[in-house]
Write an enzyme that holds these catalytic residues in place. Sequence first.
Site, PDB file in Angstrom:
ATOM      1  N   ASP A  50       0.827  -1.218   0.000  1.00 23.99           N
ATOM      2  CA  ASP A  50       0.000   0.000   0.000  1.00 23.99           C
ATOM      3  C   ASP A  50       0.859   1.265   0.000  1.00 23.99           C
ATOM      4  O   ASP A  50       1.760   1.406   0.828  1.00 23.99           O
ATOM      5  CB  ASP A  50      -0.901  -0.030   1.250  1.00 23.99           C
ATOM      6  N   THR A  86      -7.249   3.691  -1.284  1.00 27.94           N
ATOM      7  CA  THR A  86      -6.935   2.278  -1.082  1.00 27.94           C
ATOM      8  C   THR A  86      -8.032   1.308  -1.544  1.00 27.94           C
ATOM      9  O   THR A  86      -7.793   0.451  -2.392  1.00 27.94           O
ATOM     10  CB  THR A  86      -6.619   2.041   0.406  1.00 27.94           C
ATOM     11  N   ASP A 263      -1.306   0.431  -4.708  1.00 29.87           N
ATOM     12  CA  ASP A 263      -2.611   0.957  -5.082  1.00 29.87           C
ATOM     13  C   ASP A 263      -2.570   2.411  -5.541  1.00 29.87           C
ATOM     14  O   ASP A 263      -3.453   2.857  -6.263  1.00 29.87           O
ATOM     15  CB  ASP A 263      -3.598   0.779  -3.923  1.00 29.87           C
ATOM     16  N   HIS A 264      -1.547   3.139  -5.131  1.00 30.42           N
ATOM     17  CA  HIS A 264      -1.436   4.576  -5.446  1.00 30.42           C
ATOM     18  C   HIS A 264      -0.083   5.046  -4.939  1.00 30.42           C
ATOM     19  O   HIS A 264       0.614   4.309  -4.224  1.00 30.42           O
ATOM     20  CB  HIS A 264      -2.555   5.377  -4.758  1.00 30.42           C
TER      21      HIS A 264
END
Length: 433
Positions: A50, A86, A263-264
């Site tokens: 993450d 998320t 995710d980012h």
Amino acid sequence: MTFRPVALLVLLVAALLGCASPGPSPQPDGAEPTDVRAEHAPQLLLVSIDGFRWDFLERTETPHLDRLAEVGVRARRLIPSFPSKTFPNHYTLVTGLYPGHHGLVANNMWDPEFSALYTLGRRDEVANGRWYGGEPIWVAAERRGLRTSPYFWPGSVAEIGGLRPTWVDPYDGDVPNRARIDLVLDRLALDPARRASFATLYFSLIDDAAHRYDPDRAPEVAAAIRTADDLVGYLLEGLERRGLAGSDETSGAPGIDLILVSDHGMAANAPERAILLDRLVDIETANVIDWNPVAAFWPAPEAVEQIYAALHGAHPHLSVYRREEIPDRFHYRDHQRIPPILGIADEGWVVTTSQELENNPGRFPGGSHGYDNELISMGALFLAAGPSFRSGAVVEPLRNVHVYELMCHILGLPPTANDGDLAAVRHLLRSAP
Ligand code: AMP
Ligand code: ZN
Ligand code: ZN
């Protein structure tokens, strides 16, 4: 040509088995068809770190991630979907749908039809299948008799399409990261009839550090990146120890397919970049369901125009849209959970209130994500290695809606209708479909 009835029956069973599940057709050598299929059935492990921004590979030493990139394929970055949060993006990765299409439109959201609020902390809602649109890849896999372990993946505890994964693990952020790896690798290493064909892992250490400290400069973030790299080393070693390492042909790569994503990314914040909503609008009437950096306003229908008028153009770093005016490129307009008014902060700006600032002195975030998904700072990680993937290749940025089609291809599953396209990812594969 004539067939003896028994031969015809064998062919019929073989044809049915071949249709019903992935993997090569049974061999006509008298072996148990199920054994033949299981031994050759592909296995895929999807790992999410993450908040691992694409360029964190350059921030500090990452020997294990570098080795994985060398034996596999790396995208310069993975472009998340809007909003770069998320839950929306994890669920996009496994469905191939934009958040505006799969329904996890935010980490915190209001559904006007259910009259219900979803937040990550509401376990009952997180486990309730009514929030999850589309079909996550584990559902298609389970339907075809494959066993799945989408460990800690958003949506994995809910019943979706009438199915749950073989292994369901309610989220527990306290489970040590190495224990997560051991647990999931053990499931992948079971005997062919019982092992997981599709599994996931999830780690939040980078996201935790980069929310707290400056993602661009803090030594704490660099330390978290090194710890994440150690975990990848532990994972590769664990595959080897369980006999899941690659053959000579795929030298150095894992013996099963491994896709490592985030995710980012993350953008640095600073107290001088705060948007204080209470200075712009009456917070109660505006009914703010989600705050930073994408603010979701759900005023009563009769107050929508008044709130919009108060917010629109009120702050130079907050773009405010009526639902129907949200830019096309976000694919974020149709779903009932998208609010009537949406505010999107500019890169690095934080949406909050004066009171929040006063109540939490010295606790301003180091970094945030959720911003415009096209921003370079929101770019995520993509690495893949294993029997299906090219070795030593670096490819141009990819959009995360395509990862689902890629995974379906690897597992031999027919993809459900989605926003991705296998053609956008075929160049990652050793042999093009
Ligand atoms: P975000 O607010 O977008 O930064 O979300 C990251 C946080 O989501 C993590 O720090 C976790 O606490 C939480 N989280 C991640 N996966 C799950 C899950 N499957 N269930 C509940 N919470 C989760
Ligand atoms: Zn995240
Ligand atoms: Zn986060």
